[in-house]
Scaffold this motif. Structure first.
Motif, mmCIF file in Angstrom:
data_model
loop_
_atom_site.group_PDB
_atom_site.id
_atom_site.type_symbol
_atom_site.label_atom_id
_atom_site.label_comp_id
_atom_site.label_asym_id
_atom_site.label_seq_id
_atom_site.Cartn_x
_atom_site.Cartn_y
_atom_site.Cartn_z
ATOM 1 N N UNK A 36 0.465 4.127 -54.959
ATOM 2 C CA UNK A 36 1.793 5.523 -55.629
ATOM 3 C C UNK A 36 2.703 6.221 -54.107
ATOM 4 N N UNK A 37 1.803 5.895 -53.634
ATOM 5 C CA UNK A 37 2.875 6.850 -52.408
ATOM 6 C C UNK A 37 3.869 5.813 -51.683
ATOM 7 N N UNK A 38 4.067 4.681 -51.907
ATOM 8 C CA UNK A 38 4.843 3.283 -51.198
ATOM 9 C C UNK A 38 5.859 3.454 -52.695
ATOM 10 N N UNK A 39 5.440 3.226 -53.707
ATOM 11 C CA UNK A 39 6.149 3.370 -54.615
ATOM 12 C C UNK A 39 7.095 4.398 -54.529
ATOM 13 N N UNK A 40 6.849 5.819 -54.462
ATOM 14 C CA UNK A 40 7.255 7.201 -55.064
ATOM 15 C C UNK A 40 8.060 7.229 -53.898
ATOM 16 N N UNK A 41 8.251 6.947 -52.572
ATOM 17 C CA UNK A 41 8.821 6.884 -51.033
ATOM 18 C C UNK A 41 9.944 6.094 -50.969
ATOM 19 N N UNK A 42 9.714 5.256 -51.547
ATOM 20 C CA UNK A 42 11.007 3.994 -51.241
ATOM 21 C C UNK A 42 12.060 4.489 -52.603
ATOM 22 N N UNK A 66 13.589 -9.316 -46.359
ATOM 23 C CA UNK A 66 14.405 -8.162 -47.282
ATOM 24 C C UNK A 66 13.413 -6.543 -46.193
ATOM 25 N N UNK A 67 13.241 -6.493 -46.593
ATOM 26 C CA UNK A 67 12.231 -5.356 -45.995
ATOM 27 C C UNK A 67 12.286 -5.027 -44.253
ATOM 28 N N UNK A 68 12.913 -6.273 -43.753
ATOM 29 C CA UNK A 68 12.792 -6.150 -42.500
ATOM 30 C C UNK A 68 13.164 -4.531 -42.261
ATOM 31 N N UNK A 69 13.073 -3.839 -41.438
ATOM 32 C CA UNK A 69 13.634 -2.166 -40.725
ATOM 33 C C UNK A 69 13.675 -0.380 -41.623
ATOM 34 N N UNK A 70 12.832 -1.441 -42.927
ATOM 35 C CA UNK A 70 12.041 -0.548 -43.467
ATOM 36 C C UNK A 70 11.029 0.381 -43.851
ATOM 37 N N UNK A 71 10.050 -0.784 -42.989
ATOM 38 C CA UNK A 71 8.843 -0.544 -43.172
ATOM 39 C C UNK A 71 8.088 -1.157 -41.682
ATOM 40 N N UNK A 72 7.691 -0.261 -41.136
ATOM 41 C CA UNK A 72 7.513 -0.803 -39.954
ATOM 42 C C UNK A 72 6.771 -1.543 -39.639
ATOM 43 N N UNK A 80 3.746 -0.212 -49.159
ATOM 44 C CA UNK A 80 4.832 0.020 -48.453
ATOM 45 C C UNK A 80 5.299 -1.786 -48.921
ATOM 46 N N UNK A 81 4.907 -2.349 -48.401
ATOM 47 C CA UNK A 81 5.454 -3.290 -48.146
ATOM 48 C C UNK A 81 5.535 -4.252 -49.306
ATOM 49 N N UNK A 82 4.514 -4.295 -50.166
ATOM 50 C CA UNK A 82 4.690 -5.376 -52.037
ATOM 51 C C UNK A 82 5.667 -3.554 -52.713
ATOM 52 N N UNK A 83 5.855 -2.631 -52.455
ATOM 53 C CA UNK A 83 6.395 -1.904 -53.168
ATOM 54 C C UNK A 83 7.867 -1.883 -53.283
ATOM 55 N N UNK A 84 8.512 -2.118 -51.805
ATOM 56 C CA UNK A 84 9.777 -1.817 -51.412
ATOM 57 C C UNK A 84 9.956 -3.693 -51.515
ATOM 58 N N UNK A 85 9.761 -4.505 -51.786
ATOM 59 C CA UNK A 85 10.001 -5.498 -51.669
ATOM 60 C C UNK A 85 10.106 -5.499 -53.304
ATOM 61 N N UNK A 86 9.014 -5.467 -53.974
ATOM 62 C CA UNK A 86 9.559 -5.418 -55.596
ATOM 63 C C UNK A 86 10.766 -4.415 -56.340
ATOM 64 N N UNK A 87 10.568 -2.903 -55.538
ATOM 65 C CA UNK A 87 11.691 -2.794 -56.089
ATOM 66 C C UNK A 87 12.978 -2.858 -56.031
ATOM 67 N N UNK A 88 12.980 -3.409 -53.992
ATOM 68 C CA UNK A 88 14.285 -4.522 -54.440
ATOM 69 C C UNK A 88 15.094 -5.239 -54.841
ATOM 70 N N UNK A 89 14.468 -5.395 -55.665
ATOM 71 C CA UNK A 89 14.639 -6.906 -56.566
ATOM 72 C C UNK A 89 15.059 -6.434 -58.246
ATOM 73 N N UNK A 90 14.455 -5.228 -58.556
ATOM 74 C CA UNK A 90 15.047 -4.309 -59.719
ATOM 75 C C UNK A 90 16.856 -4.682 -60.262
ATOM 76 N N UNK A 91 16.752 -5.260 -61.375
ATOM 77 C CA UNK A 91 18.338 -5.092 -61.233
ATOM 78 C C UNK A 91 19.039 -3.744 -61.673
ATOM 79 N N UNK A 92 20.721 -3.021 -61.710
ATOM 80 C CA UNK A 92 21.079 -2.482 -61.432
ATOM 81 C C UNK A 92 20.583 -1.447 -62.699
#
Length: 408
Positions: free
Chosen positions: A86-92, A19-25, A58-70
């Protein structure tokens, strides 16, 4: 088990990685010849301080954000954090167009506050601890209909952090041990689930700072008492997540304690040896290895450099304190009669010894010496402590007895 722990498995971590591949290093995991020589172990370092926000969060933050509903994306998210989450959530969130509010305690380094604001998040400074910040975040989430993104006690967060273990074992397949910093426990729990599923004999050690040993105390059946100001503010967490502690009890070998001085030494070692900057929490794994080399001698050890967000003023102070500890920077007190030419004579002896003078001051008032005497304070730069001892002998031979003023 009755916690969230059973919801996390290797499949969840692998799905998170896709899910996060390409968006997280995919950060480097490199063998350190020098640290291996120093510790007697074969040491690999996982450079999570190379992430865009300089942290694994960033890893966990992005994985969580990508599973949110519209609907959840439209309403926005809120998180409480001392900085890296905070930075991981804010950035993604900003990258995905999701409104983000971050509640940060007053202990948060300014560099982290500045970065969060730069990513477009609304920042609320509240409370002296993460617990107080969390209370404010929960209240705002309820009042404004925001989705609360917990920094560690969440299966999506844990699965995202676990992707780090997948990378490490692919990059360094001979690893026998992992040393992982522990704050709330999300990182070590996610990594333990993935790593032990892939390699059941692998040992996983957590590391906590000596002032915040909640996981150690819980795993050893002790009452939890934590508190104080730590250089490792990223792992200065009072409460371990319920899901992470259940995972840790099953899969983590032990939790090691890193003293504040050990963490400072590790920060300095990483700068000098690996030419990389870590924050206190990011250096905790190496601090534990340097303090407990006997537990890892001859083994292949992977250390997570979890973050690199350290205030530049604090970094400068840590580096200078490291020079003092190593005897490369010292304050020496030269005792002399208060006669013309004594300063020049002392300076001449110091220069002839190959020692550099950084600062100099006379002390005539605040001293127990005779009113006809003076103390000359020199801050000097030497090769090492033995070089300083040679200087003291040279000054004594010149009739200028001196002593090194040791730090408290």
């Amino acid at each position: 088990m009755t916690s969230l722990a059973p919801m996390i498995g290797l499949a969840d971590v692998r799905t998170a990685a896709d899910r996060i591949r390409g968006a997280v290093a995919e950060t480097p995991c490199l063998h350190s010849r020098t640290l291996s020589s120093l510790t007697g172990a074969e040491v690999w370092l996982k450079f999570e301080n190379h992430q865009f926000t300089a942290s694994f969060k960033e890893r966990g933050a992005l994985n969580k954000l990508l599973q949110l509903s519209d609907d959840e994306r439209k309403r926005g998210v809120i998180a409480m954090s001392a900085g890296n989450h905070a930075q991981g959530v804010a950035y993604h969130a900003g990258r995905l167009g999701i409104p983000a509010t971050i509640v940060m305690p007053t202990i948060t380094p300014y560099v982290k506050v500045r970065h969060v604001r730069a990513f477009g998040a609304r920042v609320v400074i509240e409370g002296d601890t993460l617990v107080e910040a969390a209370t404010k975040a929960r209240a705002l989430a309820e009042a404004e209909g925001l989705v609360f993104v917990h920094p560690y006690d969440d299966p999506a967060i844990m699965a995202g952090q676990g992707t780090l273990a997948l990378e490490m074992l692919a990059q360094a397949p001979t690893l026998q041990d992992l040393i992982v910093p522990v704050g709330g426990g999300g990182l070590i729990a996610g990594m333990a689930v993935a790593a032990r599923a892939l390699k059941p004999d692998l040992r996983i050690f957590g590391v906590e700072s000596e002032l915040y040993t909640a996981m150690y105390q819980e795993m050893h059946g002790l009452p939890v008492h934590v508190g104080g100001v730590s250089i490792a503010e990223g792992i200065s967490v009072r409460d371990i997540g319920r899901a992470p502690i259940e995972v840790a009890r099953k899969l983590v070998e032990d939790v090691l304690i890193a003293r504040e001085a050990d963490i400072e030494r590790a920060i300095v070692a990483l700068v000098e040896i690996e030419k990389t900057v870590t924050e206190g929490a990011g250096a905790a794994g190496l601090a534990a290895l340097l303090a407990h080399p006997e537990r890892f001698k001859g083994r292949h050890v992977g250390i997570v450099l979890s973050g690199g967000n350290i205030d530049t003023r604090l970094l400068a102070s840590v580096l200078m304190r490291g020079l003092v500890r190593d005897g490369r920077l010292a304050r020496i007190i030269v005792m002399s009669d208060d006669a013309p030419g004594r300063l020049a004579k002392a300076a001449g002896v110091i220069g002839a010894a190959g020692v550099n003078i950084v600062e100099v001051a006379h002390q005539r008032l605040f001293t127990l010496a005779s009113a006809k005497a003076t103390e000359i304070e020199f801050v000097v730069e030497a090769r090492d402590r033995a070089h300083l001892e040679d200087l003291l002998l040279a000054l004594a031979a010149a009739g200028l007895p001196a002593k090194i003023e040791e730090p408290d």
